[in-house]
Design an enzyme around this catalytic site. Sequence first.
Site, mmCIF file in Angstrom:
data_model
loop_
_atom_site.group_PDB
_atom_site.id
_atom_site.type_symbol
_atom_site.label_atom_id
_atom_site.label_comp_id
_atom_site.label_asym_id
_atom_site.label_seq_id
_atom_site.Cartn_x
_atom_site.Cartn_y
_atom_site.Cartn_z
ATOM 1 N N ASP A 28 0.792 -1.227 0.000
ATOM 2 C CA ASP A 28 0.000 0.000 0.000
ATOM 3 C C ASP A 28 0.833 1.290 0.000
ATOM 4 O OD1 ASP A 28 -2.389 1.524 0.074
ATOM 5 O OD2 ASP A 28 -2.178 1.761 2.227
ATOM 6 N N SER B 46 -14.249 7.641 1.012
ATOM 7 C CA SER B 46 -13.126 6.984 1.683
ATOM 8 C C SER B 46 -11.992 7.985 1.913
ATOM 9 C CB SER B 46 -12.631 5.795 0.851
ATOM 10 O OG SER B 46 -11.617 5.110 1.541
ATOM 11 N N LYS C 81 -6.658 10.794 15.822
ATOM 12 C CA LYS C 81 -8.027 10.856 16.348
ATOM 13 C C LYS C 81 -8.867 11.983 15.748
ATOM 14 C CE LYS C 81 -7.573 13.912 20.347
ATOM 15 N NZ LYS C 81 -7.942 14.137 21.750
#
Length: 373
Positions: free
Chosen positions: A134, A216, A297
Site C-alpha cells: 500500500d 473513503s 483521532k
Amino acid sequence: MNYSQLKQEIIEYSKSIGIDKIGFTTASPFTTLKLRLIRQAELNFQSGFEEKDIEKRTEPRLLMPDAHSIIAIAVAYPSKMKDRVISKEGERRGIFSRASWGLDYHTVLRRRLEKLEKFIREKVPQAELKSMVDTGELADRAVAERAGIGWSGKNCAIITPEFGSYVYLGEMITNIPFEPDTPLEDQCGTCTKCLDACPTGALVTGGQINAQRCISFLTQTKGTIPEEYRERLGNRLYGCDSCQTACPVNKGKDFHLHEEVEAEPEIAKPLLKPLLHLSNRQFKEKLGHISGAWRGKNPIQRNAIIALAHFKDKTALEDLIDILNHDQRPMMRETAAWAIGKIDGNGSRAVLEKAFEKETDEAVRQEIKKVLS
C-alpha cells in the site's frame, strides 16, 4: 536453477503462511498506468496520499535496477461481522470500512511477505527482494492485475473470481526471472452498479475515480469536510464500502480465513459519543492497532460528530455544545456547530448565538452564522 520448480514451491509455501492468492508478472514498465496517472494529475483527481513520483510508481527498475519479476499476493478479508452490535436510539454507532477491521492489514501482509522473503532466500541466497504494501511506490492494483490476481473493476478495485474485491494486496520485486502469469479478462461487462451506488459521484466513469470526492478519502482528511459531502458520509468513520457492496461479484462473498483480520465489533462499529472524549493516548490504546487509525483521532472524532448529526441524536447535544464552547480545535467547533443545527437548530439557537459572540475563528463564526440563518 530450475525457476519453474522454484515458482511452484513458492506457490505451495505461500498457501501455508496464509496467502490466499499469488501471481507473478514481469518488471516491465506499467505504461498504461503511467498514462492514466498523468491524466489523473491533470484533472486533479489524486488524493495526495500516493507516491508523487509517477516514474517510481510505474518503473519497477527505478526501485531495483536488476528487477526481473514481481510477485503479487492477496489475502482475503471478511465482509460480515461474526458478532453483530446494534446501533439504537441513544447509543448510536459509527462504522469502519471492512478493510479496516481487525489488525492493520499493512502489518498482516508484511508478516507474510517477510516469511516469503525468508523462504526465497533459503532457496536463492543471492536473490534481491523488495516488498511493499500500500504505502510503497508501486500501485498494488496495477501489479495484481498484471499478475493475474484479478481484474480491475469499474470501481477501481481488484476483483478476484474467488474472493470478490474483499482482498488486501501486496507485492515483492525480485531479480529472479519467473515465468509471468496471464492477466484475467475484465468481467464487469456492461454493469455499472458500483458507479450508481457511489454516494458522491466520485466514480467518474468505469476505472476512473476523482479521489477528491471519494468518501473513503474524505473520511481521512484532516481539515473540515465540505458541507456538500457531510450528509453523504452517513455514519462512516473511516472508509466507504458502497461500491463494493453494490458489486454483483461480491454477493455472497464472506471469507473468515484469518483470525487477525476478524472484526472486533466494538472497534469496527463503535459507540459514537464515547469517541468524542478520547484523549490521544486513549485513542491509540483503543484503536491504534487498526489501519483506520493511521491519521490520528481528529478525523475520526470529526466524522463521529457528522454521524451523530446523521442520526439526529438529541442525546448527543450536550456533548456537541461542550465541543462548540470548549474544544481547542476550530475544525471540531465548526463541525459541532453544523451538527447542532442539523439536530436541533431552533432549540439550540441561544447556545449558538452565545458561542458566536465569543468565537474568534472566522471559519467557525461563518458556520454558526449559516446555522442561525
